[in-house]
Scaffold this active site. Sequence first.
Site, PDB file in Angstrom:
ATOM      1  N   ASP A   1      47.355  42.830  42.463  1.00 31.77           N
ATOM      2  CA  ASP A   1      45.571  43.729  42.074  1.00 31.77           C
ATOM      3  C   ASP A   1      45.700  42.047  40.922  1.00 31.77           C
ATOM      4  O   ASP A   1      45.526  42.646  39.330  1.00 31.77           O
ATOM      5  CB  ASP A   1      46.798  45.269  40.804  1.00 31.77           C
ATOM      6  CG  ASP A   1      47.277  45.594  41.253  1.00 31.77           C
ATOM      7  OD1 ASP A   1      47.587  45.429  42.171  1.00 31.77           O
ATOM      8  OD2 ASP A   1      48.498  46.013  40.938  1.00 31.77           O
TER       9      ASP A   1
ATOM     10  N   GLU B   1      40.800  54.233  44.210  1.00 34.28           N
ATOM     11  CA  GLU B   1      41.722  53.400  43.470  1.00 34.28           C
ATOM     12  C   GLU B   1      41.339  52.109  43.446  1.00 34.28           C
ATOM     13  O   GLU B   1      40.429  51.707  43.683  1.00 34.28           O
ATOM     14  CB  GLU B   1      43.292  53.717  43.567  1.00 34.28           C
ATOM     15  CG  GLU B   1      44.188  52.965  44.578  1.00 34.28           C
ATOM     16  CD  GLU B   1      45.267  52.824  44.734  1.00 34.28           C
ATOM     17  OE1 GLU B   1      45.859  53.636  44.349  1.00 34.28           O
ATOM     18  OE2 GLU B   1      45.781  52.230  45.727  1.00 34.28           O
TER      19      GLU B   1
HETATM   20  C1  6LW Z   1      48.019  50.091  41.777  1.00 31.32           C
HETATM   21  C2  6LW Z   1      47.073  50.438  42.561  1.00 31.32           C
HETATM   22  C3  6LW Z   1      47.525  49.861  43.419  1.00 31.32           C
HETATM   23  O1  6LW Z   1      48.441  50.460  40.236  1.00 31.32           O
HETATM   24  O2  6LW Z   1      49.038  49.417  43.334  1.00 31.32           O
HETATM   25  O3  6LW Z   1      47.654  48.158  45.074  1.00 31.32           O
HETATM   26  C4  6LW Z   1      49.100  50.160  41.838  1.00 31.32           C
HETATM   27  N1  6LW Z   1      47.258  48.797  44.203  1.00 31.32           N
HETATM   28  O4  6LW Z   1      45.144  50.309  42.516  1.00 31.32           O
HETATM   29  C5  6LW Z   1      50.864  48.947  41.416  1.00 31.32           C
HETATM   30  O5  6LW Z   1      50.397  47.613  41.539  1.00 31.32           O
END
Ligand code: 6LW
Length: 504
Positions: free
Chosen positions: A21, A177
Amino acid sequence: MPTPQPSTVATNPVIPGFHPDPSICRVGEDYYLACSSFEYFPGVPIFHSRDLVNWTQIGNVLDRPSQLRLPVETSSSGGIYAPTLRHHDGRFWLVVTNVSGGGNLVVTATDPAGPWSEPVHAPGVPGIDPDLAWDEEGDCWCTFAGVGQVRFNPYTGETLGEPYRVWSGTPGAAAPEAPHLYRIGEYWYLMIAEGGTERGHAVSIARGPSPGGPFEPCPANPILTHRSTTEPVQNTGHADLVQAPDGSWWMVLLGVRPQGGTPGWHVLGRETFLAPVTWEDGWPVVGEVALELAELPWQVSPPQPLPERDDFDSAELRPCWISLRDRPAELVGTKERDSWLTLRARGSSLDEPDVVLVGRRQQHLAFEARTLIDPGTGTGGLAVRLDERHHYAIEADADGRVRVIARIGTVRSVVAERALPAGPLVLSVRTGPAPEPHDARRGPDSLVFAAGTADGTTSDLASVDGRYLSTEVAGGFTGRVIGLYAAAGTVCFDWFDYEPLPLP
Ligand code: 6LW
């Protein structure tokens, strides 16, 4: 040996080991990057670079209990998720989620190496993966997974008005996300991850006339994915953009390096990669996410030499050292015995969430770690850990008994035991070739544990299958951590070596 010279060729990942991230910002010639840290304390490792390739960890953003409390109930892969790091109005801003208590919070600093402020909590932001962006009027917008948005006061954590949905990503794609919102040229760009953080992971982007949209998706979405490929880097997603002083654009993103065939196993967690970005018709085009980044537009220095020894001779532990959930000064320190790391046991094994452990991420596919332990009247050892249910360790006690312990899922077993003279001992672990396949699938590696007296050579006790310490087996968001721990009483460590090895 000739001194390695700067070159325009560099390797990915640019921050190996579990550093997912990534969020990046630039101030003048300096880049800063922050990552997720989950159940480990201190939280949110922060790095500095001048060339986007060589990164030095300069600290941890959440480095004291008043900023980060991870109760013992914090599950593995709970805790701290997905920061956004920005520079605005003369200071650094970091917004991040503690999913195990407290939710979203904002901290600021004038020096990204710290100290960072006490947290301001943002209970009105109803999603993970928060992002902060400011418009020309100075209004701040917090955008979060889903993808929602709310006008936001970053000084107080108050939301200003009701949150609303700004984009749902590509129809049919799971888990929109990791939003990041940017003003670039005449548009506002909203970049997200979708498809979930596993093999289907992808990066998509939309643009619009204002921070709140309306957003028009890029016709080429996803602008990055390695799904349905045999690329050596997989799960590519969760990205952030940055412009270099020369005007070129770059993406940092997470990816994994599966080993042992397809689909393979990845053991180092999600790592930070770099990719070049160009623009066509007002849309970003992402270059190859390759293991070798050829033809950078500037010279990069060769990486810092390893092996790396830590003699534990400074009062504070180096920023790469992480503990599980907390690090009370009365249980972990270098002051009690000069130039030794002293650990006092709490939990009695690595199966316990409150075990006292100080570890560093495994950052190379092949490595060796060694330590000199004085168990005194206690018991302690050297571990390779993925979570409470997936770890291997070599442990020594006051009588000179040394054992290799394997915990895989619900099974815990002592796989080797040996008697050595009581007193300080060298314990080591190194990767070796994967064991012979028993199901036509070769694993990623093996882990070979060895021990010996302080002044002699070590001999191997056991070699165990590395596949069980992979994310494909254990699940979760982290990667392997190599840890020193106490299982009973007080144990001391004189030094710790970490050395990358050539791949077998
Ligand atoms: C994070 C989400 C994700 O909050 O995994 O790969 C989660 N993306 O965006 C935890 O790293």
